[in-house]
Design a protein around this motif. Structure first.
Motif, PDB file in Angstrom:
ATOM      1  N   GLU A 268     -13.658  -8.940  -8.818  1.00  0.00           N
ATOM      2  CA  GLU A 268     -14.747  -8.701  -7.873  1.00  0.00           C
ATOM      3  C   GLU A 268     -14.340  -7.594  -6.910  1.00  0.00           C
ATOM      4  O   GLU A 268     -13.218  -7.584  -6.385  1.00  0.00           O
ATOM      5  CB  GLU A 268     -15.063  -9.984  -7.099  1.00  0.00           C
ATOM      6  N   ASN A 269     -15.257  -6.656  -6.701  1.00  0.00           N
ATOM      7  CA  ASN A 269     -15.062  -5.546  -5.755  1.00  0.00           C
ATOM      8  C   ASN A 269     -13.796  -4.733  -6.062  1.00  0.00           C
ATOM      9  O   ASN A 269     -13.109  -4.256  -5.159  1.00  0.00           O
ATOM     10  CB  ASN A 269     -15.002  -6.066  -4.315  1.00  0.00           C
ATOM     11  N   GLY A 270     -13.494  -4.607  -7.353  1.00  0.00           N
ATOM     12  CA  GLY A 270     -12.357  -3.790  -7.746  1.00  0.00           C
ATOM     13  C   GLY A 270     -11.018  -4.471  -7.648  1.00  0.00           C
ATOM     14  O   GLY A 270      -9.983  -3.803  -7.749  1.00  0.00           O
ATOM     15  N   TYR A 271     -11.009  -5.828  -7.479  1.00  0.00           N
ATOM     16  CA  TYR A 271      -9.762  -6.565  -7.358  1.00  0.00           C
ATOM     17  C   TYR A 271      -9.752  -7.759  -8.307  1.00  0.00           C
ATOM     18  O   TYR A 271     -10.800  -8.348  -8.600  1.00  0.00           O
ATOM     19  CB  TYR A 271      -9.546  -7.074  -5.929  1.00  0.00           C
ATOM     20  N   VAL A 272      -8.553  -8.109  -8.764  1.00  0.00           N
ATOM     21  CA  VAL A 272      -8.332  -9.314  -9.551  1.00  0.00           C
ATOM     22  C   VAL A 272      -7.595 -10.304  -8.663  1.00  0.00           C
ATOM     23  O   VAL A 272      -6.537  -9.992  -8.111  1.00  0.00           O
ATOM     24  CB  VAL A 272      -7.497  -9.013 -10.817  1.00  0.00           C
TER      25      VAL A 272
ATOM     26  N   PRO B 165       9.126  -5.372 -12.412  1.00  0.00           N
ATOM     27  CA  PRO B 165       8.394  -5.280 -11.140  1.00  0.00           C
ATOM     28  C   PRO B 165       7.069  -4.552 -11.318  1.00  0.00           C
ATOM     29  O   PRO B 165       7.026  -3.419 -11.803  1.00  0.00           O
ATOM     30  CB  PRO B 165       9.352  -4.501 -10.239  1.00  0.00           C
ATOM     31  N   PHE B 166       6.000  -5.220 -10.915  1.00  0.00           N
ATOM     32  CA  PHE B 166       4.653  -4.675 -11.041  1.00  0.00           C
ATOM     33  C   PHE B 166       4.141  -4.141  -9.703  1.00  0.00           C
ATOM     34  O   PHE B 166       3.536  -3.078  -9.638  1.00  0.00           O
ATOM     35  CB  PHE B 166       3.717  -5.764 -11.573  1.00  0.00           C
ATOM     36  N   TRP B 167       4.361  -4.910  -8.637  1.00  0.00           N
ATOM     37  CA  TRP B 167       3.909  -4.511  -7.292  1.00  0.00           C
ATOM     38  C   TRP B 167       4.949  -5.000  -6.302  1.00  0.00           C
ATOM     39  O   TRP B 167       5.232  -6.199  -6.225  1.00  0.00           O
ATOM     40  CB  TRP B 167       2.534  -5.105  -7.010  1.00  0.00           C
ATOM     41  N   CYS B 168       5.528  -4.077  -5.523  1.00  0.00           N
ATOM     42  CA  CYS B 168       6.588  -4.425  -4.575  1.00  0.00           C
ATOM     43  C   CYS B 168       6.342  -3.717  -3.250  1.00  0.00           C
ATOM     44  O   CYS B 168       5.971  -2.541  -3.228  1.00  0.00           O
ATOM     45  CB  CYS B 168       7.960  -4.012  -5.114  1.00  0.00           C
ATOM     46  N   PHE B 169       6.561  -4.429  -2.170  1.00  0.00           N
ATOM     47  CA  PHE B 169       6.494  -3.806  -0.851  1.00  0.00           C
ATOM     48  C   PHE B 169       7.254  -4.655   0.156  1.00  0.00           C
ATOM     49  O   PHE B 169       7.505  -5.847  -0.043  1.00  0.00           O
ATOM     50  CB  PHE B 169       5.043  -3.602  -0.385  1.00  0.00           C
ATOM     51  N   SER B 170       7.647  -4.029   1.248  1.00  0.00           N
ATOM     52  CA  SER B 170       8.247  -4.690   2.397  1.00  0.00           C
ATOM     53  C   SER B 170       7.613  -4.087   3.636  1.00  0.00           C
ATOM     54  O   SER B 170       7.690  -2.867   3.846  1.00  0.00           O
ATOM     55  CB  SER B 170       9.770  -4.498   2.408  1.00  0.00           C
TER      56      SER B 170
ATOM     57  N   VAL C  25      -2.549 -14.192   7.855  1.00  0.00           N
ATOM     58  CA  VAL C  25      -1.728 -12.990   7.744  1.00  0.00           C
ATOM     59  C   VAL C  25      -2.318 -12.143   6.632  1.00  0.00           C
ATOM     60  O   VAL C  25      -2.560 -12.648   5.525  1.00  0.00           O
ATOM     61  CB  VAL C  25      -0.260 -13.334   7.433  1.00  0.00           C
ATOM     62  N   ASP C  26      -2.550 -10.855   6.910  1.00  0.00           N
ATOM     63  CA  ASP C  26      -3.159  -9.965   5.921  1.00  0.00           C
ATOM     64  C   ASP C  26      -2.331  -8.702   5.772  1.00  0.00           C
ATOM     65  O   ASP C  26      -1.775  -8.175   6.745  1.00  0.00           O
ATOM     66  CB  ASP C  26      -4.585  -9.585   6.332  1.00  0.00           C
ATOM     67  N   TYR C  27      -2.289  -8.241   4.514  1.00  0.00           N
ATOM     68  CA  TYR C  27      -1.639  -6.968   4.202  1.00  0.00           C
ATOM     69  C   TYR C  27      -2.482  -6.265   3.144  1.00  0.00           C
ATOM     70  O   TYR C  27      -3.015  -6.909   2.228  1.00  0.00           O
ATOM     71  CB  TYR C  27      -0.217  -7.179   3.674  1.00  0.00           C
ATOM     72  N   VAL C  28      -2.569  -4.934   3.249  1.00  0.00           N
ATOM     73  CA  VAL C  28      -3.341  -4.176   2.264  1.00  0.00           C
ATOM     74  C   VAL C  28      -2.709  -2.802   2.079  1.00  0.00           C
ATOM     75  O   VAL C  28      -2.226  -2.182   3.033  1.00  0.00           O
ATOM     76  CB  VAL C  28      -4.820  -4.040   2.709  1.00  0.00           C
ATOM     77  N   ASP C  29      -2.668  -2.341   0.824  1.00  0.00           N
ATOM     78  CA  ASP C  29      -2.301  -0.964   0.522  1.00  0.00           C
ATOM     79  C   ASP C  29      -3.136  -0.507  -0.667  1.00  0.00           C
ATOM     80  O   ASP C  29      -4.106  -1.174  -1.054  1.00  0.00           O
ATOM     81  CB  ASP C  29      -0.794  -0.824   0.275  1.00  0.00           C
TER      82      ASP C  29
ATOM     83  N   SER D 262      -5.345  -4.511  -7.513  1.00  0.00           N
ATOM     84  CA  SER D 262      -6.294  -3.454  -7.822  1.00  0.00           C
ATOM     85  C   SER D 262      -6.539  -3.397  -9.338  1.00  0.00           C
ATOM     86  O   SER D 262      -5.588  -3.380 -10.133  1.00  0.00           O
ATOM     87  CB  SER D 262      -5.775  -2.115  -7.318  1.00  0.00           C
ATOM     88  N   VAL D 263      -7.808  -3.389  -9.733  1.00  0.00           N
ATOM     89  CA  VAL D 263      -8.158  -3.279 -11.151  1.00  0.00           C
ATOM     90  C   VAL D 263      -7.649  -1.964 -11.718  1.00  0.00           C
ATOM     91  O   VAL D 263      -7.173  -1.903 -12.866  1.00  0.00           O
ATOM     92  CB  VAL D 263      -9.680  -3.410 -11.336  1.00  0.00           C
ATOM     93  N   ALA D 264      -7.702  -0.896 -10.913  1.00  0.00           N
ATOM     94  CA  ALA D 264      -7.203   0.404 -11.374  1.00  0.00           C
ATOM     95  C   ALA D 264      -5.706   0.329 -11.666  1.00  0.00           C
ATOM     96  O   ALA D 264      -5.221   0.914 -12.636  1.00  0.00           O
ATOM     97  CB  ALA D 264      -7.499   1.474 -10.319  1.00  0.00           C
ATOM     98  N   LYS D 265      -4.961  -0.421 -10.841  1.00  0.00           N
ATOM     99  CA  LYS D 265      -3.534  -0.590 -11.065  1.00  0.00           C
ATOM    100  C   LYS D 265      -3.277  -1.356 -12.365  1.00  0.00           C
ATOM    101  O   LYS D 265      -2.398  -0.990 -13.161  1.00  0.00           O
ATOM    102  CB  LYS D 265      -2.923  -1.344  -9.884  1.00  0.00           C
ATOM    103  N   ILE D 266      -4.022  -2.418 -12.620  1.00  0.00           N
ATOM    104  CA  ILE D 266      -3.851  -3.209 -13.845  1.00  0.00           C
ATOM    105  C   ILE D 266      -4.171  -2.378 -15.077  1.00  0.00           C
ATOM    106  O   ILE D 266      -3.434  -2.385 -16.074  1.00  0.00           O
ATOM    107  CB  ILE D 266      -4.726  -4.470 -13.786  1.00  0.00           C
ATOM    108  N   ASN D 267      -5.277  -1.632 -15.024  1.00  0.00           N
ATOM    109  CA  ASN D 267      -5.660  -0.805 -16.171  1.00  0.00           C
ATOM    110  C   ASN D 267      -4.614   0.269 -16.451  1.00  0.00           C
ATOM    111  O   ASN D 267      -4.304   0.565 -17.618  1.00  0.00           O
ATOM    112  CB  ASN D 267      -7.015  -0.161 -15.914  1.00  0.00           C
TER     113      ASN D 267
END
Length: 501
Positions: free
Chosen positions: A374-378, A428-433, A457-461, A489-494
């Motif tokens: 939904e809205n470009g996210y899984v 590693p598929f998605w990593c952040f600190s 708590v929210d985080y977004v990139d 992000s669907v674009a990231k998965i694709n």
């Protein structure tokens, strides 16, 4: 000290190698002792004499014949030779002499010997005779030595980075790799006129999946004059793998610089405020940089960088001073499974402040469905409102500790979040600190009924979002995590899996 006595500091009346000025015998008042004003004038003349003598020594060194200088340079090691080569053009050419460098090269990279073979001095002499000097351009063996030294350290680091932790997908021996490489980090503050202020890191802590690096000091430039901040990794050109690198020694050694990220400081106070205490307020700049300002005058107090360990060595060593390292292109592994890219994920999440951990856990077999796109996210549900057995407490009082050379404190409700998401093959598929802040929740929740104040708590990139819901339990004085969801992000998965969702 009694008032009225003529005095002058004894250490001010001496110049190394020349002794005290004539007529100065001590600090006691008595016959023959000059007044304080005369002593200060005499000291000023003596200082000027010292300066002239030092200048004459420097000029006389530069005036020596090249043969004498080469004899002197032959006693220097590789690091000091590179430093001498920065004095002037003549010293640069002399310090690049092939005969000097071929001896250094053959000593460092000579074959291993057995006890019955010739000793190291004889072996070095033989190696020098065998190596060609006549047909090589000036500086050839210096370049060869530097290239081989760098390759040797990189090979050692690569071996250390091979063993991988199955829970995080990250190297197990990362601390040893950091020690062997001598890797450190600096920030370069650049003002609007282009002047640079380079600051070495003061403190760092290595966590399970990230490194927190802190800078502070007394002589920060004024914030209003600054335009950008560069975060760079620095590694010494030469590293003795048998000795632990020291911060003081590394500062004065030849080093490579690799740009990790560049941040704009022009509108720092207009960004979202993370939190504050009685002394400072902190702002977050993406990716992962925390800037603390004194509340009284809005000047820099400290800077903290949070660096995820995934490909940290590459990002900190393989870039240039002006261009960050670019990751190699990813080749998707195609699969005919209709749900490919939506299942088999593994998450390792850590909420911490330096060495203090508030939440550390690994979650397996995460999955989603096409209906959840939904809205470009899984959406991946890690902890659900409805499943009480999944709810976990935070350990201790949540707060982000900070320190300068004078003060220290703690920003309540703030912490650092490390997220390491692995795909179904354990990569590693998605990593952040990044620093995050706990805020009162305003969104309604129809599916849950908790006795306590709710927080989020929210985080977004660019690659996804993280949403965390917590409840404060007054009876036990602790927070409980009642909901944790990832939005990929669907674009990231694709792009990663070669799908077309």
């Amino acid at each position: 000290m009694a008032t009225g006595r003529g005095w002058a500091p004894r250490q001010l009346l001496r110049c190394p190698g020349l002794g005290p000025p004539a007529g100065v015998t001590g600090l006691r008042k008595g016959p023959g002792v000059r007044p304080t004003s005369d002593l200060l004038k005499l000291y000023a003349r003596h200082r000027e004499c010292c300066r002239r003598v030092a200048l004459d020594c420097a000029l006389s060194l530069d005036g020596m014949p090249s043969e004498i200088l080469l004899k002197i340079f032959a006693y220097l090691d590789a690091v000091n030779l590179l430093c001498v080569g920065c004095v002037n053009r003549r010293f640069y050419h002399l310090a690049s002499d092939n005969f000097i460098w071929v001896r250094i090269y053959s000593t460092a990279f000579s074959p291993k010997r057995s006890n019955w073979k010739v000793n190291s001095v004889e072996k070095t002499a033989v190696s020098v005779n065998l190596l060609s000097l006549e047909d090589k351009e000036a500086g050839y063996w210096k370049k060869e030595y530097i290239v081989k030294q760098i390759a040797s350290v990189k090979a050692t680091v690569a071996r250390l980075l091979k063993p991988v932790n199955p829970y995080t997908g990250l190297p197990v021996k990362i601390k040893e790799a950091l020690r062997v490489s001598g890797l450190g980090w600096v920030i370069i503050l650049r003002d609007k006129s282009g002047k640079e202020y380079i600051t070495e890191h003061v403190r760092l802590s290595v966590n399970d999946t990230s490194v927190s690096v802190v800078w502070y000091g007394k002589n920060w430039p004024h914030l209003a004059t600054l335009s950008t901040l560069d975060l760079c990794g620095v590694t010494p050109v030469f590293m003795d793998r048998y000795k632990s690198p020291t911060k003081t020694g590394d500062v004065h050694r030849p080093r490579w610089r690799s740009l990790i990220a560049r941040y704009s400081l022009s509108d720092l106070t207009e960004t979202t405020l993370m939190g504050c205490d009685g002394l400072i307020q902190v702002f977050c700049l993406s990716p992962g940089l925390l800037v603390g300002l004194w509340k009284r005058d809005e000047e820099l107090a400290f800077v903290m960088a949070n660096l995820h360990l995934h490909q940290l060595m590459e990002r900190s060593t393989l870039g240039s001073a002006t261009t960050p390292y670019e990751l190699p292109p990813h080749s998707p592994f195609l699969d005919d499974a209709p749900e490919y890219g939506l299942h088999g994920y593994q998450l390792h999440v850590d909420l911490h402040s330096g060495d203090i951990s508030y939440l550390c856990g690994t979650f397996h077999n995460l999955f989603s469905k096409k209906e959840y796109i939904e809205n470009g996210y899984v959406k991946l549900v890690v902890i659900s409102f409805d499943n009480n057995t999944q709810h976990v407490p935070l350990i201790g009082k949540v707060g982000l500790s900070w320190r300068t050379n004078i003060f220290e404190g703690c920003i309540k409700s703030c912490s650092v979040m490390d997220v390491t998401l692995l795909d179904d093959s354990g990569k590693p598929f998605w990593c952040f600190s990044s620093p995050v802040c706990m805020r009162p929740s305003t969104s309604p929740c129809d599916t849950c009924d908790f006795l306590g104040q709710r927080y989020c708590v929210d985080y977004v990139d660019s690659e996804g979002r993280v949403h965390l819901d917590l409840v404060w339990i007054e009876e036990t004085k602790e927070y409980f995590v009642v909901n944790l969801a990832l939005y990929l992000s669907v674009a990231k998965i694709n792009h990663w899996f070669g799908t077309e969702y």
